[in-house]
Design a protein around this motif. Structure first.
Motif, PDB file in Angstrom:
ATOM      1  N   THR A   1       0.661  -1.706  -0.141  1.00 42.12           N
ATOM      2  CA  THR A   1       0.132   0.160  -0.297  1.00 42.12           C
ATOM      3  C   THR A   1       0.819   1.568  -0.120  1.00 42.12           C
ATOM      4  OG1 THR A   1      -0.096   0.249   2.604  1.00 42.12           O
ATOM      5  CG2 THR A   1      -1.671  -1.215   1.399  1.00 42.12           C
ATOM      6  N   PRO A   2       0.036   2.599  -0.497  1.00 40.03           N
ATOM      7  CA  PRO A   2       1.067   3.445  -0.487  1.00 40.03           C
ATOM      8  C   PRO A   2       2.253   3.649   1.438  1.00 40.03           C
ATOM      9  CG  PRO A   2      -1.028   4.322  -1.421  1.00 40.03           C
ATOM     10  CD  PRO A   2      -1.211   2.878  -1.253  1.00 40.03           C
ATOM     11  N   LEU A   3       0.937   3.410   1.814  1.00 40.72           N
ATOM     12  CA  LEU A   3       1.949   3.657   3.294  1.00 40.72           C
ATOM     13  C   LEU A   3       3.124   2.602   3.866  1.00 40.72           C
ATOM     14  CD1 LEU A   3      -1.384   4.305   5.440  1.00 40.72           C
ATOM     15  CD2 LEU A   3       0.710   5.760   5.086  1.00 40.72           C
ATOM     16  N   ALA A   4       2.729   1.322   3.298  1.00 45.91           N
ATOM     17  CA  ALA A   4       3.661   0.822   3.570  1.00 45.91           C
ATOM     18  C   ALA A   4       4.887   1.382   2.690  1.00 45.91           C
ATOM     19  CB  ALA A   4       3.090  -0.906   3.805  1.00 45.91           C
ATOM     20  N   HIS A   5       4.622   1.071   1.153  1.00 45.04           N
ATOM     21  CA  HIS A   5       5.069   2.348   0.297  1.00 45.04           C
ATOM     22  C   HIS A   5       6.406   3.085   0.794  1.00 45.04           C
ATOM     23  CE1 HIS A   5       6.604   0.156  -3.270  1.00 45.04           C
ATOM     24  NE2 HIS A   5       6.746   1.539  -4.151  1.00 45.04           N
ATOM     25  N   PHE A   6       5.360   3.571   1.572  1.00 45.86           N
ATOM     26  CA  PHE A   6       5.885   5.249   2.090  1.00 45.86           C
ATOM     27  C   PHE A   6       6.678   4.701   3.058  1.00 45.86           C
ATOM     28  CE2 PHE A   6       7.031   8.311   4.957  1.00 45.86           C
ATOM     29  CZ  PHE A   6       7.163   9.843   4.103  1.00 45.86           C
ATOM     30  N   LYS A   7       6.480   3.832   4.078  1.00 46.43           N
ATOM     31  CA  LYS A   7       6.765   3.680   5.128  1.00 46.43           C
ATOM     32  C   LYS A   7       8.851   2.433   5.273  1.00 46.43           C
ATOM     33  CE  LYS A   7       6.063   1.847  10.297  1.00 46.43           C
ATOM     34  NZ  LYS A   7       5.444   2.750  10.754  1.00 46.43           N
ATOM     35  N   PHE A   8       8.442   1.568   4.353  1.00 46.07           N
ATOM     36  CA  PHE A   8       9.995   1.014   4.070  1.00 46.07           C
ATOM     37  C   PHE A   8      10.436   0.984   3.266  1.00 46.07           C
ATOM     38  CE2 PHE A   8       6.224  -2.142   6.532  1.00 46.07           C
ATOM     39  CZ  PHE A   8       6.061  -1.829   7.470  1.00 46.07           C
ATOM     40  N   ASP A   9      10.007   1.554   1.962  1.00 45.07           N
ATOM     41  CA  ASP A   9      10.744   2.134   1.105  1.00 45.07           C
ATOM     42  C   ASP A   9      10.842   3.686   0.906  1.00 45.07           C
ATOM     43  OD1 ASP A   9      10.554  -0.705   0.669  1.00 45.07           O
ATOM     44  OD2 ASP A   9       9.117  -0.072  -1.122  1.00 45.07           O
ATOM     45  N   ARG A  10      10.398   4.630   1.794  1.00 43.82           N
ATOM     46  CA  ARG A  10      10.374   6.029   1.256  1.00 43.82           C
ATOM     47  C   ARG A  10       9.790   6.281   0.297  1.00 43.82           C
ATOM     48  NH1 ARG A  10      10.040   7.715   5.879  1.00 43.82           N
ATOM     49  NH2 ARG A  10      10.361   6.949   7.122  1.00 43.82           N
ATOM     50  N   VAL A  11       8.869   5.812  -0.453  1.00 43.64           N
ATOM     51  CA  VAL A  11       8.827   6.149  -2.332  1.00 43.64           C
ATOM     52  C   VAL A  11       6.700   7.322  -1.921  1.00 43.64           C
ATOM     53  CG1 VAL A  11       7.778   5.586  -4.206  1.00 43.64           C
ATOM     54  CG2 VAL A  11      10.008   4.186  -3.088  1.00 43.64           C
ATOM     55  N   LEU A  12       6.863   8.277  -2.064  1.00 43.98           N
ATOM     56  CA  LEU A  12       5.512   9.073  -1.904  1.00 43.98           C
ATOM     57  C   LEU A  12       5.320   8.939  -3.062  1.00 43.98           C
ATOM     58  CD1 LEU A  12       5.064  10.501   0.608  1.00 43.98           C
ATOM     59  CD2 LEU A  12       5.483  12.410  -0.845  1.00 43.98           C
ATOM     60  N   THR A  13       3.978   8.334  -3.013  1.00 46.69           N
ATOM     61  CA  THR A  13       2.529   8.057  -4.071  1.00 46.69           C
ATOM     62  C   THR A  13       1.859   9.289  -4.705  1.00 46.69           C
ATOM     63  OG1 THR A  13       2.349   6.392  -3.050  1.00 46.69           O
ATOM     64  CG2 THR A  13       0.243   6.637  -4.789  1.00 46.69           C
ATOM     65  N   ASP A  14       1.858   9.375  -5.262  1.00 45.65           N
ATOM     66  CA  ASP A  14       1.062  10.557  -6.650  1.00 45.65           C
ATOM     67  C   ASP A  14       0.130  11.060  -5.263  1.00 45.65           C
ATOM     68  OD1 ASP A  14       1.607  12.775  -8.112  1.00 45.65           O
ATOM     69  OD2 ASP A  14       0.478  11.251  -9.590  1.00 45.65           O
ATOM     70  N   VAL A  15      -0.375  12.204  -5.674  1.00 45.86           N
ATOM     71  CA  VAL A  15      -1.310  12.493  -4.680  1.00 45.86           C
ATOM     72  C   VAL A  15      -2.944  12.458  -5.576  1.00 45.86           C
ATOM     73  CG1 VAL A  15      -2.900  14.386  -3.853  1.00 45.86           C
ATOM     74  CG2 VAL A  15      -0.424  14.684  -2.748  1.00 45.86           C
ATOM     75  N   SER A  16      -2.543  12.506  -7.135  1.00 46.55           N
ATOM     76  CA  SER A  16      -3.666  12.553  -7.722  1.00 46.55           C
ATOM     77  C   SER A  16      -4.066  11.118  -7.606  1.00 46.55           C
ATOM     78  CB  SER A  16      -3.889  13.253  -9.077  1.00 46.55           C
ATOM     79  OG  SER A  16      -2.877  12.512  -9.788  1.00 46.55           O
ATOM     80  N   ASN A  17      -3.729  10.053  -7.719  1.00 45.74           N
ATOM     81  CA  ASN A  17      -3.326   8.428  -7.464  1.00 45.74           C
ATOM     82  C   ASN A  17      -4.761   8.748  -6.457  1.00 45.74           C
ATOM     83  OD1 ASN A  17      -2.890   7.735 -10.465  1.00 45.74           O
ATOM     84  ND2 ASN A  17      -1.217   6.874  -9.521  1.00 45.74           N
ATOM     85  N   LEU A  18      -3.763   8.765  -5.378  1.00 41.52           N
ATOM     86  CA  LEU A  18      -4.216   8.876  -3.546  1.00 41.52           C
ATOM     87  C   LEU A  18      -5.661   9.746  -4.394  1.00 41.52           C
ATOM     88  CD1 LEU A  18      -1.585   9.535  -1.742  1.00 41.52           C
ATOM     89  CD2 LEU A  18      -2.180   7.546  -1.768  1.00 41.52           C
ATOM     90  N   PHE A  19      -5.892  10.987  -4.658  1.00 34.05           N
ATOM     91  CA  PHE A  19      -7.055  10.585  -4.561  1.00 34.05           C
ATOM     92  C   PHE A  19      -8.313  10.154  -5.184  1.00 34.05           C
ATOM     93  CE2 PHE A  19     -10.405  14.247  -6.172  1.00 34.05           C
ATOM     94  CZ  PHE A  19     -10.762  14.401  -4.469  1.00 34.05           C
TER      95      PHE A  19
ATOM     96  N   LEU B   1      -5.084  11.138   2.383  1.00 34.76           N
ATOM     97  CA  LEU B   1      -5.849  10.478   1.905  1.00 34.76           C
ATOM     98  C   LEU B   1      -5.081   9.168   1.413  1.00 34.76           C
ATOM     99  CD1 LEU B   1      -4.852  13.155  -1.195  1.00 34.76           C
ATOM    100  CD2 LEU B   1      -6.914  12.901   0.013  1.00 34.76           C
ATOM    101  N   SER B   2      -4.048   8.593   2.018  1.00 35.34           N
ATOM    102  CA  SER B   2      -3.528   6.848   2.289  1.00 35.34           C
ATOM    103  C   SER B   2      -4.443   6.587   3.277  1.00 35.34           C
ATOM    104  CB  SER B   2      -2.187   7.773   1.913  1.00 35.34           C
ATOM    105  OG  SER B   2      -1.437   7.861   3.600  1.00 35.34           O
ATOM    106  N   GLY B   3      -4.217   4.901   2.713  1.00 32.47           N
ATOM    107  CA  GLY B   3      -5.178   3.944   4.190  1.00 32.47           C
ATOM    108  C   GLY B   3      -6.387   4.887   4.213  1.00 32.47           C
ATOM    109  N   GLY B   4      -6.903   3.823   5.614  1.00 30.19           N
ATOM    110  CA  GLY B   4      -7.879   3.793   5.477  1.00 30.19           C
ATOM    111  C   GLY B   4      -8.429   5.464   6.639  1.00 30.19           C
ATOM    112  N   PHE B   5      -7.540   6.278   6.192  1.00 33.74           N
ATOM    113  CA  PHE B   5      -7.818   7.798   7.213  1.00 33.74           C
ATOM    114  C   PHE B   5      -9.116   8.134   7.014  1.00 33.74           C
ATOM    115  CE2 PHE B   5      -7.636  12.596   8.108  1.00 33.74           C
ATOM    116  CZ  PHE B   5      -7.279  12.162   9.676  1.00 33.74           C
ATOM    117  N   LEU B   6      -9.485   8.624   5.460  1.00 37.62           N
ATOM    118  CA  LEU B   6     -10.427   9.384   5.637  1.00 37.62           C
ATOM    119  C   LEU B   6     -12.007   8.606   5.313  1.00 37.62           C
ATOM    120  CD1 LEU B   6     -10.449  11.301   2.319  1.00 37.62           C
ATOM    121  CD2 LEU B   6     -10.996  12.315   4.494  1.00 37.62           C
ATOM    122  N   PHE B   7     -11.716   7.318   5.408  1.00 35.23           N
ATOM    123  CA  PHE B   7     -12.450   6.067   5.208  1.00 35.23           C
ATOM    124  C   PHE B   7     -12.808   5.874   6.773  1.00 35.23           C
ATOM    125  CE2 PHE B   7     -14.793   1.712   5.554  1.00 35.23           C
ATOM    126  CZ  PHE B   7     -15.593   2.035   4.770  1.00 35.23           C
ATOM    127  N   GLY B   8     -12.192   5.949   7.673  1.00 39.14           N
ATOM    128  CA  GLY B   8     -12.353   5.339   8.925  1.00 39.14           C
ATOM    129  C   GLY B   8     -12.782   6.847   9.086  1.00 39.14           C
TER     130      GLY B   8
END
Lengths: 323, 215
Positions: free
Chosen positions: A165-183, A247-254
């Motif tokens: 997931t974008p969060l895991a990607h960022f946490k473990f690989d330091r890769v930030l996902t594009d905001v438009s894709n997240l949206f 925008l990432s993970g379950g934040f908005l849904f939660g």
């Protein structure tokens, strides 16, 4: 003559019903169906991004949730409350927090747990301490850790089958996902949580018709901007910007569908602000300093446990009470 | 009251009426921590029962010699003696089981069941009754741990005592070997025990009331 029993006696003289006794046309079941309608964009986005199998997952969860409720009510000889839609809603919410292509037996186990342990053990709708759907999700995460953390890329990206997931990607690989894709939701993640657009559509609908209060989602977002903003300003290379976390993970849904649960969230406006901001603080701590990439579920469950305390300390002052 | 004074009741009450786990809710620490598998549960229950029986018996013998002010300390000394015996015996004869149970064997010293029976029963009753009481409580503890650990082992790995019970390929609930699984299972067991008691009491009352209404 037929022998009279205690039940006959009680039946004749008393009719038991819980408060409130003043009724409005806007019933609980109407609110439940409104939430289900608000979830339609999320269901559509799940099917669009992850395929038709997700519909089977959702239906399985709903079916088992309703069936569990039916059996419990029958065994306890209580009024059937299936038509109020709360069990179906719990199953639906649970399904939308699950990863794509989730095994069906696990869906069934999670739904049974959510309704039986999460709700009916405490006495049914309105008595549960924790959000039943999240409790079911937490049980599944502890029971099937491998299945629950296997993520699939949306169909639009065919080359990779499983991905972080974008969060895991960022946490473990330091890769930030594009905001438009997240949206839009073109990312890997749980069924209902990927598309911020679909969630916001449902959320705005719920706020306008008055099923949920805007305070909790807004206070969560404010809290996230403040806490994550501070971390981002301290070290932008180590911490992601607040918008990414919103925008990432379950934040908005939660924030919109889980934290606003009537039963498990505070009653007063002040309490709602405290509740939302503390959830965000917990999420920021878990996401940035914890072992897991995602912490919305645990943050909301923990704050559910604190809700009675918040209610106790935010009782509004009675008019004319003095200091 | 006639039932209460019988010698056999001193033994039988520990099995259900005053079951240390399900009714008195004592000794939760070992109950929750070691019931990951049936064999652990049995070993723990047997070790505890051994200490319980001998310490209850000994405390009951010397109950008139112990000054009231230092009775708890004296009980603990007696209990600790037997725990040390169990600990060393297990380390010598069953080193693997001893390693599995780890700190929970020395922790029997502070097990509430043992101190509870010493304070609540052995220090007030004669040695023979204390012996029966301790045996009953130990058996009740064993039964409870057996049920709890069977459920947990069955759901987490499909086996009981290492024998495959559920068909292979049945989904295994990992949560059952975690502390959360212990709390959930134990909570449901309490609920089942209370439900049984409630239903029984209600039926008894109903019989009486029905008789009253129809006369």
């Amino acid at each position: 003559m037929k022998q009279q029993t205690v039940d006959d006696l009680v039946e004749k003289r008393l009719r038991l019903e819980s408060s409130p006794h003043i009724k409005s046309a806007f019933t609980t079941s109407k609110a439940m169906y409104c939430v289900i309608i608000a979830l339609v964009p999320c269901i559509v986005s799940a099917i669009v991004f992850f395929g038709f199998y997700q519909l089977v997952v959702i239906l399985t969860c709903v079916l088992f949730a309703v069936a569990t409720e039916y059996i419990v009510k029958k065994v306890r000889k209580q009024n059937l409350t299936i038509s109020d839609g709360s069990a179906a809603l719990t199953g639906l919410l649970l399904a939308l927090t699950l990863p794509p292509n989730y095994p069906l037996y696990a869906c069934a186990i999670g739904s049974i747990f959510a309704i039986f342990i999460g709700k009916e053990i405490f006495g049914g709708l309105g008595f549960n301490i924790f959000n039943p759907a999240l409790l079911g999700r937490a049980f599944l995460q502890a029971s099937f850790p491998v299945e629950t953390t296997t993520w699939v890329n949306p169909k639009a990206i065919p080359e990779a089958i499983t991905s972080a997931t974008p969060l895991a990607h960022f946490k473990f690989d330091r890769v930030l996902t594009d905001v438009s894709n997240l949206f839009l939701g073109n990312i890997s993640g749980s069924l209902g949580e990927t598309s911020a657009l679909a969630i916001l559509l449902g959320g705005i609908f719920l706020v306008i018709i008055g099923v949920i209060n805007w305070e909790i989602p807004v206070s969560m977002i404010v809290g996230m901007i403040v806490f994550e903003g501070i971390l981002f300003l301290i070290d932008p290379t180590k911490f992601a910007h607040p918008l990414f976390h919103i925008l990432s993970g379950g934040f908005l849904f939660g924030a919109i569908f889980m934290a606003t649960d009537w039963v498990t969230s505070p009653l007063t406006k002040k309490g709602m602000w405290i509740f939302g901001i503390l959830i965000s603080l917990l999420i920021v701590i878990i996401r940035n300093f914890g072992g897991l990439p995602e912490g919305v579920m645990y943050a909301i469950l923990l704050m559910n446990a604190v809700t009675p305390l918040i209610n106790k300390y935010t009782v509004p002052k009675i008019f004319g009470e003095g200091k | 009251m006639a039932k209460v004074n019988k010698l056999s009741y001193e033994f039988l009450k520990g099995l259900w009426d005053q079951n240390p786990i399900l009714k008195q809710i004592l000794g939760m620490c070992p109950t929750l921590a070691v019931t990951v598998s049936v064999i652990n549960g049995i070993a723990m229950a047997l070790a505890t029962t051994f200490v319980l029986v001998f310490s209850s018996f000994l405390i009951s013998i010397i109950r008139k010699l112990i000054p009231n002010q230092v009775r708890i300390a004296s009980f603990i000394v007696v209990i600790a003696t037997f725990v040390t015996v169990v600990d060393y015996v297990m380390r010598a004869l069953f080193p693997e089981m001893s390693k599995l149970l780890g700190p929970f064997i020395p922790l029997i010293v502070v097990n509430c069941i043992i101190l509870g029976r010493a304070e609540g029963f052995a220090s007030k009753n004669n040695p023979f009754r204390s012996l029966l009481d301790a045996l009953g409580m130990g058996t009740g503890f064993l039964i409870s741990l057996l049920v709890l650990s069977s459920i947990r082992e069955l759901l987490s790995s499909g086996t009981i005592l290492g024998f495959q019970i559920l068909p292979k390929g049945t989904p295994q609930l990992l949560v059952m070997i975690l502390p959360a699984g212990a709390f959930i299972t134990l909570g449901l067991l309490f609920g089942a025990a209370n439900l049984y008691t409630l239903v029984r009491e209600r039926k008894e009352k109903e019989v009486i009331i029905t008789k009253y209404i129809n006369t």
